[in-house]
Design a protein around this motif. Structure first.
Motif, mmCIF file in Angstrom:
data_model
loop_
_atom_site.group_PDB
_atom_site.id
_atom_site.type_symbol
_atom_site.label_atom_id
_atom_site.label_comp_id
_atom_site.label_asym_id
_atom_site.label_seq_id
_atom_site.Cartn_x
_atom_site.Cartn_y
_atom_site.Cartn_z
ATOM 1 N N MET A 1 0.838 -1.213 0.000
ATOM 2 C CA MET A 1 0.000 0.000 0.000
ATOM 3 C C MET A 1 0.860 1.244 0.000
ATOM 4 O O MET A 1 2.003 1.208 0.420
ATOM 5 C CB MET A 1 -0.900 0.002 1.235
ATOM 6 N N THR A 2 0.293 2.343 -0.428
ATOM 7 C CA THR A 2 1.045 3.599 -0.373
ATOM 8 C C THR A 2 0.306 4.593 0.503
ATOM 9 O O THR A 2 -0.893 4.470 0.745
ATOM 10 C CB THR A 2 1.217 4.230 -1.775
ATOM 11 N N THR A 3 1.057 5.588 0.957
ATOM 12 C CA THR A 3 0.467 6.627 1.803
ATOM 13 C C THR A 3 -0.414 7.542 0.961
ATOM 14 O O THR A 3 -0.014 7.971 -0.116
ATOM 15 C CB THR A 3 1.609 7.462 2.421
ATOM 16 N N ASN A 4 -1.591 7.831 1.487
ATOM 17 C CA ASN A 4 -2.453 8.826 0.833
ATOM 18 C C ASN A 4 -2.178 10.182 1.480
ATOM 19 O O ASN A 4 -2.654 10.457 2.579
ATOM 20 C CB ASN A 4 -3.923 8.421 1.006
ATOM 21 N N LEU A 54 9.109 0.852 7.672
ATOM 22 C CA LEU A 54 7.919 0.339 6.976
ATOM 23 C C LEU A 54 7.034 1.497 6.497
ATOM 24 O O LEU A 54 6.480 1.463 5.400
ATOM 25 C CB LEU A 54 7.122 -0.590 7.906
ATOM 26 N N ILE A 55 6.919 2.516 7.327
ATOM 27 C CA ILE A 55 6.093 3.677 6.962
ATOM 28 C C ILE A 55 6.740 4.456 5.814
ATOM 29 O O ILE A 55 6.080 4.805 4.831
ATOM 30 C CB ILE A 55 5.862 4.577 8.203
ATOM 31 N N GLU A 56 8.043 4.676 5.951
ATOM 32 C CA GLU A 56 8.736 5.439 4.902
ATOM 33 C C GLU A 56 8.740 4.687 3.572
ATOM 34 O O GLU A 56 8.663 5.306 2.507
ATOM 35 C CB GLU A 56 10.159 5.768 5.358
ATOM 36 N N ALA A 57 8.798 3.358 3.647
ATOM 37 C CA ALA A 57 8.795 2.554 2.407
ATOM 38 C C ALA A 57 7.497 2.747 1.617
ATOM 39 O O ALA A 57 7.453 2.534 0.418
ATOM 40 C CB ALA A 57 8.986 1.078 2.748
ATOM 41 N N GLU A 58 6.435 3.165 2.333
ATOM 42 C CA GLU A 58 5.155 3.413 1.648
ATOM 43 C C GLU A 58 4.972 4.887 1.314
ATOM 44 O O GLU A 58 3.894 5.315 0.903
ATOM 45 C CB GLU A 58 3.997 2.955 2.546
ATOM 46 N N GLY A 59 6.009 5.680 1.597
ATOM 47 C CA GLY A 59 5.931 7.117 1.281
ATOM 48 C C GLY A 59 5.436 7.977 2.427
ATOM 49 O O GLY A 59 5.181 9.167 2.250
ATOM 50 N N GLY A 60 5.314 7.396 3.613
ATOM 51 C CA GLY A 60 4.843 8.161 4.769
ATOM 52 C C GLY A 60 5.981 8.812 5.544
ATOM 53 O O GLY A 60 7.156 8.596 5.234
ATOM 54 N N GLN A 61 5.605 9.594 6.550
ATOM 55 C CA GLN A 61 6.598 10.285 7.380
ATOM 56 C C GLN A 61 6.469 9.817 8.814
ATOM 57 O O GLN A 61 5.360 9.810 9.382
ATOM 58 C CB GLN A 61 6.313 11.789 7.354
ATOM 59 N N ALA A 62 7.605 9.460 9.412
ATOM 60 C CA ALA A 62 7.567 8.988 10.802
ATOM 61 C C ALA A 62 8.887 9.268 11.486
ATOM 62 O O ALA A 62 9.910 9.488 10.840
ATOM 63 C CB ALA A 62 7.261 7.495 10.830
ATOM 64 N N LEU A 63 8.841 9.262 12.809
ATOM 65 C CA LEU A 63 10.014 9.542 13.627
ATOM 66 C C LEU A 63 10.090 8.489 14.731
ATOM 67 O O LEU A 63 9.081 8.194 15.377
ATOM 68 C CB LEU A 63 9.833 10.938 14.260
ATOM 69 N N ALA A 64 11.278 7.927 14.943
ATOM 70 C CA ALA A 64 11.470 6.950 16.020
ATOM 71 C C ALA A 64 12.033 7.671 17.242
ATOM 72 O O ALA A 64 13.022 8.394 17.122
ATOM 73 C CB ALA A 64 12.445 5.869 15.558
ATOM 74 N N VAL A 65 11.404 7.477 18.392
ATOM 75 C CA VAL A 65 11.979 8.034 19.627
ATOM 76 C C VAL A 65 11.947 6.975 20.726
ATOM 77 O O VAL A 65 10.933 6.293 20.909
ATOM 78 C CB VAL A 65 11.239 9.294 20.161
ATOM 79 N N ARG A 66 13.057 6.873 21.453
ATOM 80 C CA ARG A 66 13.053 5.959 22.582
ATOM 81 C C ARG A 66 12.157 6.543 23.662
ATOM 82 O O ARG A 66 12.250 7.738 23.978
ATOM 83 C CB ARG A 66 14.480 5.801 23.138
#
Ligand code: NAP
Length: 258
Positions: A1-4, A54-66
């Protein structure tokens, strides 16, 4: 799937604890697919990065924080980072949680285990809301979903701490929902049944017998999928749920109505 990028949550920001795995990961991906920018906040840092990948692979934007939800300072810093990077906070899914190590009747229950479960599964939800709410208020409102459980609405034999903590999440959700209903923050809970996640893999021992035992408790004859909980969380955050306040939504294949 891709990000809308023009999806229902375009321009919005979602903060998800326990997002490195299971239900949290599925929900992070579901938010991103509808255009939200997502912050994946978990103690399992490799898992955080994998969810982001996984999110970026679909064209989305995300940030990892501990983020360890038992440490208020880490929660505060993770939320500060959210606003620093994405500029706002609209939705929070307070989902980080642990399962009991081993069942024991109440009189034999280990006090340290009780504290550990309460610290993460109930106090963690409180600490997260304490730091999320002021940020959500800043832009005029939003929605929070807290993860309870089927164990939040029925008793589980041999599991007093998990049962009490998950009941507590529902009580906390109701009280907080009343505190902020007039300020346009809707706070609800989701109560999953048995869901196929790493937690459930540990719980069943990953054996066919362990799985069969759990499935036997599910009237639908199967475990749920993390995506089926994500769908409920997204709906609770949507405008379609504008009149839902302090509700504990059970999504459990019928497990708790027997
Ligand atoms: P999971 O697969 O174990 O994922 C939970 C995530 O939370 C893990 O990445 C875990 O990291 C993380 N976590 C644990 N302690 C944390 C802490 N102190 N701070 C931040 N993150 C922490 O579990 P899940 O099945 O997706 O469960 C998610 C939520 O749903 C939990 O609240 C659980 O109680 C609830 N729930 C699950 C089910 C089910 O059948 N799966 C049913 C009812 C309710 P580590 O792996 O490193 O510990």
């Amino acid at each position: 799937m891709t990000t809308n990028k023009n999806g229902a949550y375009a321009g919005k920001v979602a903060f998800i604890t326990g997002g490195a795995n299971g239900i949290g990961r599925a929900t992070a991906i579901a938010f991103a697919r509808l255009g939200a920018r997502v912050v994946v906040a978990d103690v399992f840092e490799d898992g955080n990065h994998e969810t982001v990948r996984l999110i970026e692979a679909e064209g989305g934007q995300a940030l990892a924080v501990r983020c360890d939800v038992t440490r208020a300072e880490e929660v505060k810093v993770a939320l500060e980072k959210t606003v620093e990077v994405f500029g706002r906070l609209d939705f929070a899914f307070n989902n980080a949680g642990i399962e009991p190590k081993k069942p024991a009747p109440t009189a034999d229950y280990d006090e340290e285990e009780w504290d550990r479960i309460f610290d993460i599964n109930l106090r963690g939800v409180f600490v997260c809301m304490k730091h999320e709410i002021p940020l959500i208020l800043k832009q005029g409102g939003g929605a929070i979903v807290n993860t309870s459980s089927g164990a939040g609405v029925i008793g589980i034999k041999g599991s007093p701490a998990y049962t009490a903590a998950k009941h507590g999440v529902i009580g906390l959700t109701k009280a907080a929902a009343l505190d902020y209903a007039a300020q346009n923050i809707r706070i609800n809970a989701v109560c999953p049944g048995y869901i196929e996640t790493p937690m459930m893999e540990r719980f069943t021992g990953g054996t066919p017998e362990g799985r069969a035992k759990v499935i036997a408790e599910e009237p639908v004859g199967r475990m749920g999928k993390p995506e089926e909980i994500a769908a409920a969380v997204l709906w609770l955050c949507s405008d379609g749920a504008a009149f839902m306040i302090g509700h504990a939504m059970v999504v459990d294949g019928g497990q708790t109505i027997q």
